[in-house]
Design a protein around this motif. Structure first.
Motif, short mmCIF file in Angstrom:
data_model
loop_
_atom_site.label_atom_id
_atom_site.label_comp_id
_atom_site.label_asym_id
_atom_site.label_seq_id
_atom_site.Cartn_x
_atom_site.Cartn_y
_atom_site.Cartn_z
N LYS A 222 -97.74 38.67 9.16
CA LYS A 222 -96.98 37.58 10.06
C LYS A 222 -97.06 36.36 9.43
O LYS A 222 -96.23 35.39 9.67
N HIS A 223 -97.90 36.14 8.44
CA HIS A 223 -97.86 34.74 7.63
C HIS A 223 -96.93 34.75 6.34
O HIS A 223 -97.07 33.59 5.81
N GLU A 224 -96.11 35.60 6.37
CA GLU A 224 -95.19 35.47 5.09
C GLU A 224 -93.95 34.41 5.41
O GLU A 224 -93.83 33.96 6.50
N ALA A 225 -93.47 34.30 4.16
CA ALA A 225 -92.27 33.48 4.43
C ALA A 225 -91.26 34.07 5.02
O ALA A 225 -91.15 35.26 5.31
N PHE A 226 -90.25 33.09 5.49
CA PHE A 226 -88.91 33.57 6.16
C PHE A 226 -89.19 34.32 7.58
O PHE A 226 -88.74 34.95 8.08
N MET A 227 -90.32 33.59 8.26
CA MET A 227 -90.69 34.15 9.67
C MET A 227 -89.99 33.16 10.72
O MET A 227 -90.09 31.91 10.35
N LEU A 228 -89.64 33.81 11.72
CA LEU A 228 -89.13 32.62 12.84
C LEU A 228 -90.03 32.60 13.94
O LEU A 228 -90.77 33.67 14.43
N GLY A 229 -90.54 31.55 14.36
CA GLY A 229 -91.18 31.02 15.42
C GLY A 229 -90.98 29.93 16.13
O GLY A 229 -90.13 29.10 15.83
N LEU B 45 -97.97 28.36 15.59
CA LEU B 45 -96.67 29.32 15.92
C LEU B 45 -97.07 30.55 16.84
O LEU B 45 -97.68 31.26 16.56
N ILE B 46 -95.78 30.80 17.56
CA ILE B 46 -95.68 32.29 18.13
C ILE B 46 -94.57 32.66 17.36
O ILE B 46 -93.65 32.15 17.30
N VAL B 47 -95.09 33.70 16.39
CA VAL B 47 -94.01 34.17 15.53
C VAL B 47 -93.02 35.59 16.36
O VAL B 47 -93.74 36.38 17.23
N PHE B 48 -91.66 35.19 16.53
CA PHE B 48 -91.03 36.22 17.46
C PHE B 48 -89.62 36.79 16.46
O PHE B 48 -88.95 37.25 17.19
N GLY B 49 -89.58 36.54 15.25
CA GLY B 49 -88.62 37.11 14.39
C GLY B 49 -88.93 37.12 12.71
O GLY B 49 -89.73 36.27 12.50
N ARG B 50 -87.89 37.54 12.10
CA ARG B 50 -88.14 37.27 10.95
C ARG B 50 -86.28 37.25 10.28
O ARG B 50 -85.72 37.94 10.84
N VAL B 51 -86.53 36.54 9.11
CA VAL B 51 -85.09 36.64 8.55
C VAL B 51 -84.79 37.79 7.73
O VAL B 51 -85.80 38.15 6.95
N ILE B 52 -83.74 38.40 8.02
CA ILE B 52 -83.35 39.61 6.96
C ILE B 52 -82.15 39.51 6.24
O ILE B 52 -81.97 40.29 5.30
N LYS B 53 -81.54 38.38 6.45
CA LYS B 53 -80.40 38.16 5.54
C LYS B 53 -79.97 36.61 5.61
O LYS B 53 -80.17 36.17 6.44
#
Length: 234
Positions: free
Chosen positions: A158-165, A192-200
């Motif tokens: 969850k600590h990666e780049a391109f995470m949406l929070g 942050l509360i992470v609730f998504g990730r960038v896929i494109k």
């Protein structure tokens, strides 16, 4: 012809008028029949109650399955992706409907109300995050001071780049903040509360990350979220 004495006639009359006696075998037979009838009635009643209970249980189970199916259908029908149309290009995000359902519901509700239309990315911190939403949200100093320790901490997926929070402290409709990380941040869960990730659209995120900013990490040229499009599938 011999005459019958009055006393003898009286005794014969009493014998004829008196009730006839029931024999003991007859009584036993009647009791046996009554007992069998009673047992048959009890067995029939129990059988009827058992069948009624099974039918009621089956109906209740069917109703529960219908309710569960309705809940699962509603959950399945929720959009699982969001396309952020920015002034630099599109960023496609997969939403964590199972991992952060309450935040995803809030985000979807705000998208449908047009909350993010025209929202600027007002803070851009290279190699950390880009931020849109409430300008009074998480401070840049917090990110930079914490980021210096990132090499000393263990990084989780969850600590990666391109995470949406969004900020843990601000989730109401007036101050809902969007963050997209541009590098691994070990202490992400503290902020942050992470609730998504960038896929494109990672290249779009990186292009925003490279814009010129002032000393407060504010972009010198406006970068806007023009619109948000919700999709069930990509």
């Amino acid at each position: 012809m011999a005459r019958i004495k009055p006393q003898t006639l009286l005794l014969q009359s009493k014998k004829k008028k008196g009730p006839s006696r029931v024999s003991i075998p007859t009584i036993i037979l009647y009791c046996t029949v009554l007992g069998l009838v009673a047992l048959s009635l009890v067995a029939t009643s129990r059988n009827w109650l058992r069948r009624s209970g099974e039918q009621t249980g089956a109906a209740s189970s069917f109703e529960l399955q219908e309710i569960d199916a309705t809940i699962d259908t509603k959950k399945y029908d929720l959009p699982g992706y969001a396309i952020l149309n920015t002034s630099k290009g599109d960023i496609v995000v997969e939403l964590f409907k199972d991992g952060a359902p309450e935040i995803v519901d809030k985000f979807l509700d705000l998208c449908q109300k047009g909350h993010f239309k025209g929202m600027p990315f007002h803070r851009v911190i290279k190699h950390y995050v880009i931020q849109g939403g409430d300008s009074q949200g998480l401070g840049a100093e917090d990110w930079t001071s914490k980021g210096k320790l990132r090499s000393q901490l263990v990084t989780s997926p969850k600590h990666e780049a391109f995470m949406l929070g969004t900020s843990k402290n601000k989730q109401d409709s007036k101050s809902f903040v969007l963050f997209i990380t541009t590098a691994p941040i070990p202490d992400l869960n503290d902020k942050l509360i992470v609730f998504g990730r960038v896929i494109k659209g990672e290249d779009v995120v990186q292009e925003i990350e490279e814009v010129d900013t002032d000393e407060h990490y504010r972009p010198k040229s406006p970068i806007l979220i023009v619109n948000v499009i919700l999709k069930r599938e990509i």
